[in-house]
Design an enzyme around this catalytic site. Structure first.
Site: not given
Length: 366
Positions: A271, A171, A254, A257
């Protein structure tokens, strides 16, 4: 645009920090609502209760059901209202603490966040990521201010499975590259302003800390201990990445993602694992220099982050390309952060970049 930097009022980190939670809670409230899942409650419940009692803070403990969904927020908010608590303490993983922030916001009371993992940069931020009951990305929920207190007990974090710390590195890995892209494009950040030199510097420091300390921290956590490298990675995963993404900008990684959350095969991933592959995909989109791409690939392989679609759980079969296009379309949805890139990005661009990133990853591995 104005430059905006936002952060928690207090960030506290170190071994045994959770035993001091009563001292810091007392600053904000005399009666608190504590949210944690069943496993975390059994792990830290006595420590938290004792610390709160020592500082004359009464409490109501409530179990989190596992998904940061609208229904779970409504359920806990109703209990909080009945108990007439003055602040919320959220203890656990990313979904627990995002839920705690939402519940506190609904009640307009302070929130204290104490992660038991360093698996995401969610703890310090003024937002929650909402999911459906089935675990698919729903939306972001933005708040007018960051958590009042973030407290990181590195003894507890070091005892968590190493995969979770590594996911936090995944992340955090996106932080600098997304901030750089968003800043270049002069797009507003999650904090609602232009990227500041401070935000960009913290994002870069986050990346440099990962490269310098990540592998050492992984090995220490495999041994179940906290070392200076672990302390530095916890700070990078949580504070540097948290302030960096929020005050310096999000971009493609992101959003990609979020695209992968539409595939059931990827629901088992954390995540940060999906964000790491999203970072590789963003670098392909940007046509980043080979040296930079190779540094990121080296880091991912060394600490154990996915660099291929197969590692994400996606097999090479007749439906693979159709599924990747689904991911690409979801990544480019209206309002997604991929539109903070300094050039126009279409689903076709993302589709090509994902497949190219997969090929680069396979070539690097084999």
């Amino acid at each position: 645009m104005l430059k905006v930097i936002q952060s928690p009022s207090k960030y506290i980190q170190g071994p045994g920090a959770l035993s001091h939670i009563g001292r810091y809670t007392k600053i904000l409230a005399d009666h608190v609502f504590v949210i944690a899942d069943n496993f975390v409650m059994s792990l830290i419940g006595d420590t938290v209760s004792q610390s709160l009692e020592e500082h004359e803070v009464t409490s109501h403990f409530e179990l989190f059901n596992g998904e940061c969904s609208r229904n779970e927020i409504y359920r806990l908010s109703a209990i909080l209202l009945k108990q007439q608590c003055q602040a919320v303490i959220g203890i656990g993983g990313g979904k627990t603490i995002d839920t705690a922030k939402a519940v506190a916001y609904e009640a307009k009371i302070p929130v204290i966040i104490s992660p038991t993992l360093a698996s995401t940069d969610a703890p310090t931020s003024a937002l929650s990521v909402l999911y459906t009951e089935l675990g698919e990305f729903d939306s972001y929920l933005f708040y007018p201010q960051n958590p009042n207190i973030v407290l990181m007990d590195t003894n507890i974090i070091a005892k968590a499975p190493v995969r979770l710390l590594v996911a936090g590195m995944g992340d955090a890995l996106a932080t600098y590259f997304e901030a750089r892209a968003s800043s270049t494009a002069h797009k507003p950040t999650m904090a609602g302003g232009a990227t500041s030199t401070t935000g960009l510097a913290l994002a870069k420091l986050c990346y440099e800390t990962l490269l310098a300390e990540g592998y050492k921290a992984k090995l220490a956590v495999e041994a179940g201990v906290s070392t200076p490298a672990v302390e530095n990675i916890v700070e990078a995963n949580t504070y540097l990445s948290g302030i960096g993404f929020e005050s310096a900008g999000l971009a493609a990684a992101h959003a990609i993602h979020n695209g992968f959350t539409v595939l059931e095969e990827c629901h088992h991933l954390y995540h940060g694992e999906k964000v790491a592959f999203g970072t590789l995909t963003q670098l392909i989109l940007e046509n980043s220099p080979s040296e930079e791409l190779e540094t990121v690939l080296d880091f991912c392989v060394q600490v154990g982050l996915p660099v291929t679609l197969e590692q994400l759980g996606l097999r090479d079969n007749e439906k693979l390309h159709e599924k990747i296009m689904q991911v690409a379309i979801a990544s480019c949805a209206e309002g997604e952060t991929i539109h903070n890139m300094p050039f126009v990005v279409t689903p076709e661009h993302v589709y090509a970049a994902i497949l190219a990133a997969d090929q680069v990853g396979k070539d690097w591995l084999y």
